[in-house]
Design an enzyme around this catalytic site. Structure first.
Site, PDB file in Angstrom:
ATOM      1  N   LYS A  81      25.104  86.837   4.913  1.00  0.00           N
ATOM      2  CA  LYS A  81      24.023  86.203   5.924  1.00  0.00           C
ATOM      3  C   LYS A  81      22.429  85.845   5.055  1.00  0.00           C
ATOM      4  O   LYS A  81      22.062  87.115   4.514  1.00  0.00           O
ATOM      5  CB  LYS A  81      23.746  86.390   7.219  1.00  0.00           C
ATOM      6  CG  LYS A  81      24.028  85.649   7.516  1.00  0.00           C
ATOM      7  CD  LYS A  81      24.535  84.749   8.243  1.00  0.00           C
ATOM      8  CE  LYS A  81      24.208  82.950   9.217  1.00  0.00           C
ATOM      9  NZ  LYS A  81      25.469  82.258   9.561  1.00  0.00           N
ATOM     10  N   VAL A 182      21.343  71.695  22.743  1.00  0.00           N
ATOM     11  CA  VAL A 182      22.929  71.038  22.321  1.00  0.00           C
ATOM     12  C   VAL A 182      22.062  70.282  21.348  1.00  0.00           C
ATOM     13  O   VAL A 182      21.410  69.208  21.000  1.00  0.00           O
ATOM     14  CB  VAL A 182      22.508  69.617  24.044  1.00  0.00           C
ATOM     15  CG1 VAL A 182      23.372  69.780  24.762  1.00  0.00           C
ATOM     16  CG2 VAL A 182      20.711  69.810  24.444  1.00  0.00           C
ATOM     17  N   GLY A 183      21.508  71.338  20.395  1.00  0.00           N
ATOM     18  CA  GLY A 183      21.477  70.736  19.293  1.00  0.00           C
ATOM     19  C   GLY A 183      22.211  70.622  18.007  1.00  0.00           C
ATOM     20  O   GLY A 183      22.874  69.861  18.901  1.00  0.00           O
ATOM     21  N   LYS A 184      22.134  71.311  17.155  1.00  0.00           N
ATOM     22  CA  LYS A 184      22.887  70.465  15.724  1.00  0.00           C
ATOM     23  C   LYS A 184      24.749  70.439  16.500  1.00  0.00           C
ATOM     24  O   LYS A 184      25.666  69.609  16.505  1.00  0.00           O
ATOM     25  CB  LYS A 184      22.947  71.204  14.834  1.00  0.00           C
ATOM     26  CG  LYS A 184      21.594  71.011  13.503  1.00  0.00           C
ATOM     27  CD  LYS A 184      21.660  71.125  12.442  1.00  0.00           C
ATOM     28  CE  LYS A 184      22.053  73.025  12.479  1.00  0.00           C
ATOM     29  NZ  LYS A 184      21.667  73.350  10.982  1.00  0.00           N
ATOM     30  N   VAL A 185      25.344  72.037  16.775  1.00  0.00           N
ATOM     31  CA  VAL A 185      26.098  71.533  17.601  1.00  0.00           C
ATOM     32  C   VAL A 185      26.610  71.463  18.614  1.00  0.00           C
ATOM     33  O   VAL A 185      27.886  70.369  19.015  1.00  0.00           O
ATOM     34  CB  VAL A 185      26.750  73.116  17.318  1.00  0.00           C
ATOM     35  CG1 VAL A 185      28.216  73.715  17.438  1.00  0.00           C
ATOM     36  CG2 VAL A 185      26.818  73.705  16.125  1.00  0.00           C
ATOM     37  N   GLY A 186      25.989  71.746  19.841  1.00  0.00           N
ATOM     38  CA  GLY A 186      26.150  71.351  20.978  1.00  0.00           C
ATOM     39  C   GLY A 186      25.935  69.929  21.335  1.00  0.00           C
ATOM     40  O   GLY A 186      26.747  69.713  22.923  1.00  0.00           O
ATOM     41  N   HIS A 187      25.170  69.202  20.715  1.00  0.00           N
ATOM     42  CA  HIS A 187      25.181  67.716  21.253  1.00  0.00           C
ATOM     43  C   HIS A 187      26.891  67.124  20.869  1.00  0.00           C
ATOM     44  O   HIS A 187      27.721  65.819  21.623  1.00  0.00           O
ATOM     45  CB  HIS A 187      24.332  66.534  20.999  1.00  0.00           C
ATOM     46  CG  HIS A 187      24.269  66.588  19.191  1.00  0.00           C
ATOM     47  ND1 HIS A 187      24.579  67.677  18.214  1.00  0.00           N
ATOM     48  CD2 HIS A 187      24.430  65.429  19.014  1.00  0.00           C
ATOM     49  CE1 HIS A 187      24.237  66.318  16.840  1.00  0.00           C
ATOM     50  NE2 HIS A 187      24.959  65.578  17.450  1.00  0.00           N
TER      51      HIS A 187
END
Length: 359
Positions: A81, A182-187
């Site tokens: 990472k 609810v950003g890139k993945v959450g939405h």
């Protein structure tokens, strides 16, 4: 002070590289946890850490998580990472990204980078102008594009497996799911949940992210923050923001029967997994269910094919169920069962890599 060399053999990292370029403002850390299964693959997080010590602690934890994630995803890749210290909205520049790319290239392929919080496929195209060891690129450059597509899909598969274990059916229909972040993945996860007939309640520190979801799904419920969400009357709690959300207070207030989300390193400290088990809450280990993204970007290495990558991400459902069965058979929390399964693969395949092939 973070112990770079780790407190146990499991936490020892093979290599930690500190990267700095004064003119571009680059301050970055690349951590390689292990390369037993192959080159270390993991994203680049661009984040305004409060200190270099905090950045180091995060990158070490994330690199270890990637090693275990890649192992259980069935990839021939190790775990690594990188973090870039700064505010991506203010500090990101072509020069900084290209300077970072030079450091990635200097590792000669031991570390392959991709997107993470604060970085996007377009950024990876810039990094790739200085390094061959970059995935998560835009489709225009032969990449997979936005890796959040299969990350959300994989989390949904893990959630289906969790529902199968708890409710006897791999469906979220009629279940109330709380999505934190609810950003890139959450939405994207919200969309999959609605397609499956679930009810959804959300929260996010970014009002714009909430509004984006509400424009598409006006029926979604919204609460103020993660504290209120975790204590809500929900069946499933899906942490999809930053890590450490499952602390003592949150676990004590949880009303959900399932925790399954996209955030990395959700457990605030060792022992939380036992608290969840004691309360009868099924925890789907984060690095198992959020592996869809790394499966997507790893597929680029041999020439990206979305159907092939999606098929592999579908297997997250079976892997999650397998971990639940091992946990039940061995009388341990799922997080412990997942660690054991990942360590077994790293040990067994890593040993094979030691067979001499001649000169």
């Amino acid at each position: 002070m973070t112990d770079v060399f780790g407190s146990s053999h499991k936490d020892v990292h093979e290599q930690v590289v500190f990267c700095a370029d004064e003119q571009s403002g680059l301050r970055a850390i690349i951590a390689i946890h292990n390369t037993a299964l192959g080159p270390a693959l993991g994203g680049t997080r661009f984040y305004p850490y409060e200190s270099e010590s905090a950045a180091l602690a995060d990158v070490l934890n994330l690199a270890k998580g990637m090693a275990y994630k890649n192992a259980l995803a069935g990839l021939d890749l190790g775990g690594g990472k990188a973090v870039i210290i700064g505010d991506p909205a203010r500090d990101k520049s072509e020069a900084l990204l290209r300077a970072y790319g030079r450091f990635v290239q200097s590792l000669g392929g031991r570390y392959i980078t991709a997107c993470d919080v604060g970085t996007y496929s377009e950024d990876m195209d810039v990094v790739a102008r200085e390094s061959r060891f970059v995935t998560g690129r835009t489709r225009a450059h032969g990449g997979a594009g936005d890796s959040s597509i299969l990350t959300a899909f994989g989390v949904f598969q893990g959630m289906r497996a969790s529902a199968e274990r708890v409710y006897g059916t791999p469906s979220l229909h009629g279940r109330r799911v709380g999505v934190e972040g609810v950003g890139k993945v959450g939405h994207r996860l919200v969309e999959l949940l609605y397609e499956d007939g679930a009810e959804v309640v959300i929260c996010d520190v970014d009002p714009d992210a909430v509004e984006r979801v509400r424009r598409r799904r006006p029926e979604v419920d919204v609460v103020a923050d993660a504290v209120e969400l975790s204590a809500s009357d929900i069946d499933v709690f899906a942490p999809c923001a930053l890590g450490g959300v499952l602390d003592d207070a949150t676990v004590a207030s949880l009303r959900a029967r399932i925790v399954c989300g996209a955030a990395n390193n959700q457990l605030a400290h060792p022992g939380v997994e036992k608290q969840l088990a004691e309360r009868g809450i099924l925890y789907a280990p984060d690095y198992v269910v959020n592996a869809g993204g790394v499966i997507q970007v790893a597929d680029e290495i041999e020439g990206f094919d979305m159907e092939r990558a999606r098929s592999k991400a579908t297997q997250i459902y079976d892997t999650t169920l397998k971990i639940f069965r091992i946990a039940a058979d061995e009388g341990v929390p799922p997080a412990v069962a997942a660690d054991r399964l990942a360590e077994r693969r790293m040990s067994e395949v890593g040993r094979i890599r030691g067979i001499w092939l001649g000169r």
